[in-house]
Design a protein around this motif. Structure first.
Motif, PDB file in Angstrom:
ATOM      1  N   GLY A 198      15.740   6.565 -13.369  1.00 39.78           N
ATOM      2  CA  GLY A 198      15.521   5.389 -14.207  1.00 39.78           C
ATOM      3  C   GLY A 198      14.858   4.245 -13.484  1.00 39.78           C
ATOM      4  N   GLY A 199      14.829   4.324 -12.142  1.00 40.67           N
ATOM      5  CA  GLY A 199      14.287   3.228 -11.342  1.00 40.67           C
ATOM      6  C   GLY A 199      13.093   3.644 -10.507  1.00 40.67           C
ATOM      7  N   THR A 200      13.090   3.199  -9.250  1.00 36.56           N
ATOM      8  CA  THR A 200      11.939   3.399  -8.364  1.00 36.56           C
ATOM      9  C   THR A 200      12.382   4.002  -7.046  1.00 36.56           C
ATOM     10  OG1 THR A 200      10.794   1.485  -9.325  1.00 36.56           O
ATOM     11  CG2 THR A 200      10.036   2.229  -7.159  1.00 36.56           C
ATOM     12  N   VAL A 201      11.624   4.978  -6.556  1.00 38.27           N
ATOM     13  CA  VAL A 201      11.805   5.508  -5.201  1.00 38.27           C
ATOM     14  C   VAL A 201      10.672   4.959  -4.341  1.00 38.27           C
ATOM     15  CG1 VAL A 201      11.777   7.559  -3.745  1.00 38.27           C
ATOM     16  CG2 VAL A 201      12.961   7.612  -5.933  1.00 38.27           C
ATOM     17  N   PHE A 202      11.048   4.331  -3.239  1.00 35.14           N
ATOM     18  CA  PHE A 202      10.057   3.814  -2.291  1.00 35.14           C
ATOM     19  C   PHE A 202      10.043   4.716  -1.077  1.00 35.14           C
ATOM     20  CE2 PHE A 202       9.303   0.658   1.311  1.00 35.14           C
ATOM     21  CZ  PHE A 202       7.920   0.808   1.245  1.00 35.14           C
ATOM     22  N   LEU A 203       8.949   5.440  -0.884  1.00 37.38           N
ATOM     23  CA  LEU A 203       8.794   6.357   0.251  1.00 37.38           C
ATOM     24  C   LEU A 203       8.021   5.642   1.347  1.00 37.38           C
ATOM     25  CD1 LEU A 203       7.855   9.554  -1.793  1.00 37.38           C
ATOM     26  CD2 LEU A 203      10.097   8.958  -0.851  1.00 37.38           C
ATOM     27  N   ASP A 204       8.749   5.021   2.258  1.00 38.90           N
ATOM     28  CA  ASP A 204       8.117   4.301   3.363  1.00 38.90           C
ATOM     29  C   ASP A 204       7.693   5.285   4.444  1.00 38.90           C
ATOM     30  OD1 ASP A 204       7.159   2.165   4.756  1.00 38.90           O
ATOM     31  OD2 ASP A 204       9.114   1.455   5.449  1.00 38.90           O
ATOM     32  N   GLU A 205       6.554   5.006   5.071  1.00 40.51           N
ATOM     33  CA  GLU A 205       5.982   5.882   6.106  1.00 40.51           C
ATOM     34  C   GLU A 205       5.797   7.300   5.556  1.00 40.51           C
ATOM     35  OE1 GLU A 205       4.739   4.578   8.537  1.00 40.51           O
ATOM     36  OE2 GLU A 205       5.828   2.729   8.950  1.00 40.51           O
ATOM     37  N   ILE A 206       5.133   7.406   4.423  1.00 39.37           N
ATOM     38  CA  ILE A 206       4.934   8.697   3.760  1.00 39.37           C
ATOM     39  C   ILE A 206       4.133   9.655   4.641  1.00 39.37           C
ATOM     40  CG2 ILE A 206       2.810   7.911   2.603  1.00 39.37           C
ATOM     41  CD1 ILE A 206       5.461  10.220   1.055  1.00 39.37           C
ATOM     42  N   GLY A 207       3.343   9.131   5.562  1.00 41.39           N
ATOM     43  CA  GLY A 207       2.548   9.980   6.443  1.00 41.39           C
ATOM     44  C   GLY A 207       3.377  10.804   7.395  1.00 41.39           C
ATOM     45  N   GLU A 208       4.682  10.499   7.503  1.00 42.69           N
ATOM     46  CA  GLU A 208       5.554  11.238   8.419  1.00 42.69           C
ATOM     47  C   GLU A 208       6.236  12.427   7.751  1.00 42.69           C
ATOM     48  OE1 GLU A 208       5.093  10.147  11.398  1.00 42.69           O
ATOM     49  OE2 GLU A 208       3.963   8.505  10.513  1.00 42.69           O
ATOM     50  N   VAL A 209       6.018  12.622   6.457  1.00 43.36           N
ATOM     51  CA  VAL A 209       6.643  13.766   5.785  1.00 43.36           C
ATOM     52  C   VAL A 209       6.013  15.056   6.299  1.00 43.36           C
ATOM     53  CG1 VAL A 209       6.957  14.926   3.558  1.00 43.36           C
ATOM     54  CG2 VAL A 209       7.196  12.440   3.714  1.00 43.36           C
ATOM     55  N   PRO A 210       6.817  16.021   6.756  1.00 39.94           N
ATOM     56  CA  PRO A 210       6.258  17.268   7.314  1.00 39.94           C
ATOM     57  C   PRO A 210       5.403  18.003   6.282  1.00 39.94           C
ATOM     58  CG  PRO A 210       8.613  17.075   7.770  1.00 39.94           C
ATOM     59  CD  PRO A 210       8.285  15.991   6.813  1.00 39.94           C
TER      60      PRO A 210
END
Length: 510
Positions: free
Chosen positions: A289-301
Motif C-alpha cells: 500500500g505504500g512505498t519501497v525505497f531501494l537505496d544503493e540499488i547498484g549493489e543488488v547481486p
C-alpha cells in the motif's frame, strides 16, 4: 525585533470542549516528514479553524526584513496573499504589540483594516487574533479567526486559541522554514518540502520532478553522489503522494550481505533454511500500500536482479522457500551513486531492470553545483538545529567562516556540511562561528593528485574520472585518521560498511 512577552492565558473553559492537547497531534506527525510546507501550514489552519468553530482562519508570518506581515495559510479564495505593514490592521497590531485582540463587532474598531473586505467582498463580523511566539519570545506570526458560527468569540475561545498558538509555534520551529524566519534577509522566503533546504535553480528542477512524481505511481530512479540527499527526496515523493498514510520502507542494499538481500526483500517461509522456524515477511510485504525505497540499488547481486525485475513488472514474488506467488501494491523508488549505464555496458547490471527503474530519472546535484545561496541556507539550517540540540548559544557565522565554507569543495556533499557545522557548534565558545571552529583542512593544504607516488603532478578536478576522485578522497580521509576506518567513515558521513565496500571496489590498500 524583540516583542512584548505574551500575557498569561486566561483560565481554560470547563465542560465538554475541544481537547487542546490533541487538536494538532495529527498535524504534528507530519513535521517529521518531507511534506510540502504550504500543505502542512494549510492543514494547521484548517485544524485550528474547525476546532474553534470559525468560518475562516488565517496564519500570518512576520517578514522582519521587510517589516511586514503576510498570509501564509488562509481560507482566502479571493486573493493570493494579504500583506500588511507591522501595526496595520488588527493582525498587524497584534504582530507589533504581542497582545491578543477579540472583537465582537470588527467594523467598529479603528484598528480594523476594511480594505481587505472591500476587495474580497467578504463581511467580517467577529474576529479573534492572537500572536504566535517562539520559544525565545519572538513573534513568529499571528493566528486570526473570523466569524464564529452562532456567536462572538468568548474569553474561553481566546484561551484555547492561545494554547493552540503555542502548538503552532512548536510545529513551525520543527520545520526547515524556522531558520529562515530567525535569520531574515531582504530576499523572499524560499522553501518547498519540509527538511529539504535550498532554492537554487538546480533544486527547483528537483522539486518540480518530485511534485510531478508524487502525483503518480511511476517508478523513480534517484541518482547522485553520496550525501546529496537522495533518501530525503525519496521520502518527499512518498509523503506528498496518495500513499502518504501507508508505510515508507527503506532498504539499504549496500549494508546487506548478498546472501541476505533476498530474504530481507521478500521474506521466507517456515523451514526455508536452518533456523527458519516461522514465516517472516520481507520489506515488500511490509510496505504493501505504500512505498519501497531501494537505496544503493547498484549493489543488488546480478542473480537477484531477475526476481527484482519481476516485482517491478508484475508486483508479485515468492518468499524464500515458498512456491505461492505473493502480490503487493507498492510504489518503488530506487537510488544509486553508481553509473548504472556503465554497469549495464559491463554486464554487471541487467539492462531490462535498468530501464524499468528509470521510468522517471531524478539526478541530484552535488553541493558544489548548487551555488553559494543554497550553501548559506543549508549552513544556517544546520546551525539552528545543532545549536538547539547541543544547547549552545551559537547564532551565526563570521564573514571569514562563511567565506571558508564557500571555498571548500564539499566532496562529501550535504552530509559532510552537516557534520562540519555540528563540529563547529560543539567547538565554538561564543555566539559566532569563526574559521578556527570549522573542522576543515587548511585552505590549499591538500592538493588533489593523480596517483599515490610522491611528486606526482596535480590534476584539475575536471580531468579526473569519478572513480579516481573517490579513490583520492577516501585515501586522503584514511590518511587523516591514521587508517582508522570507523573514524574515516564518520568523517565522511557514511556507514562503515559502505566505506569497506568502497575500499574493496577501488582496491584501496590504506
Amino acid at each position: 525585533m524583540r516583542s512584548a512577552a505574551p500575557r498569561k492565558p486566561a483560565r481554560a473553559p470547563a465542560g465538554p470542549r475541544v481537547d487542546r492537547d490533541s487538536v494538532l497531534i495529527a498535524v504534528g506527525e507530519l513535521v517529521r516528514r518531507e511534506v510540502d510546507l504550504d500543505a502542512l501550514l494549510r492543514q494547521v489552519i484548517d485544524t485550528v479553524t474547525r476546532a474553534m468553530d470559525a468560518d475562516r482562519g488565517t496564519f500570518y508570518l512576520v517578514d522582519r526584513a521587510r517589516g511586514e506581515l503576510f498570509s501564509k495559510a488562509a481560507h482566502l479564495p479571493e486573493l493570493r496573499e494579504i500583506r500588511l505593514a507591522l501595526g496595520q490592521g488588527v493582525a498587524g497590531h497584534v504582530a507589533r504589540s504581542g497582545e491578543a485582540v477579540n472583537l465582537s463587532s470588527s467594523s467598529r474598531d479603528p484598528r480594523f483594516h476594511g480594505a481587505v473586505d472591500r476587495t474580497t467582498g467578504y463581511a467580517t463580523r467577529s474576529m479573534l487574533c492572537v500572536p504566535v511566539f517562539d520559544r525565545g519570545g519572538e513573534i513568529l506570526g499571528v493566528l486570526q479567526l473570523l466569524n464564529k458560527r452562532g456567536a462572538a468569540f468568548s474569553g474561553d475561545d481566546e484561551a484555547l486559541l492561545r494554547a493552540l498558538a503555542s502548538q503552532v509555534a512548536m510545529i513551525v520551529e520543527s520545520t526547515s522554514l524556522y531558520p529562515q524566519l530567525r535569520a531574515p534577509s531582504p530576499a523572499p522566503l524560499h522553501y518547498r518540502f519540509n527538511g529539504i533546504v535550498g532554492q537554487g535553480e538546480r533544486m527547483r528542477r528537483v522539486y518540480d520532478v518530485v511534485g510531478r512524481a508524487a502525483a503518480t505511481d511511476a517508478t523513480v530512479l534517484v541518482t547522485g553522489e553520496t550525501g546529496t540527499g537522495k533518501g530525503l527526496i525519496a521520502r518527499a515523493i512518498h509523503f506528498n503522494s496518495k500513499r502518504a498514510a501507508a508505510p515508507f520502507v527503506a532498504v539499504d542494499c549496500a549494508s546487506l550481505p548478498a546472501t541476505l538481500i533476498e530474504n530481507e526483500l521478500f521474506g521466507h517461509e517456515r523451514g526455508a533454511y536452518t533456523g527458519a522456524d516461522r514465516r517472516a515477511l520481507g520489506k515488500f510485504e511490509a510496505a504493501d500500500g505504500g512505498t519501497v525505497f531501494l537505496d544503493e540499488i547498484g549493489e543488488v547481486p546480478l542473480p537477484l536482479q531477475s526476481k527484482l525485475l519481476r516485482v517491478i513488472q508484475d508486483r508479485e514474488f515468492e518468499r524464500v522457500g515458498g512456491r505461492r506467488s505473493v502480490k503487493v501494491d507498492v510504489r518503488i523508488v530506487a537510488a544509486t551513486n553508481r553509473n548504472l549505464e556503465d554497469m549495464v555496458a559491463r554486464q554487471r547490471f541487467r539492462e531490462d531492470l535498468y530501464y524499468r527503474l528509470r521510468v522517471l530519472s531524478l539526478p541530484m546535484p552535488a553541493l558544489r553545483e548548487r551555488g553559494p545561496a543554497d550553501l548559506d541556507q543549508l549552513a544556517g539550517h544546520f546551525l539552528s538545529g545543532c545549536a538547539q540540540r547541543h544547547g549552545k548559544p551559537v547564532q551565526r557565522f563570521s564573514a571569514a567562516a562563511r567565506a571558508r565554507l564557500h571555498a571548500h569543495a564539499w566532496p562529501g556533499n550535504i552530509r559532510e556540511l552537516e557534520n562540519c557545522i555540528e563540529g563547529a557548534v560543539v567547538l565554538c565558545n561564543s555566539d559566532i562561528i569563526d574559521v578556527p571552529d570549522l573542522p576543515l583542512p587548511p585552505e590549499g593544504g591538500a592538493a588533489v593528485t593523480r596517483g599515490k607516488g610522491p611528486g606526482r603532478p596535480a590534476a584539475p578536478l575536471g580531468r579526473l574520472r569519478w572513480d579516481e576522485m573517490e579513490r583520492l578522497y577516501i585515501e586522503a580521509v584514511l590518511a587523516e585518521h591514521a587508517g582508522n576506518r570507523s573514524a574515516a567513515a564518520r568523517a565522511m558521513g557514511i556507514g562503515r560498511s559502505t566505506l569497506l565496500r568502497k575500499i574493496q571496489q577501488l582496491a584501496i590498500t590504506g
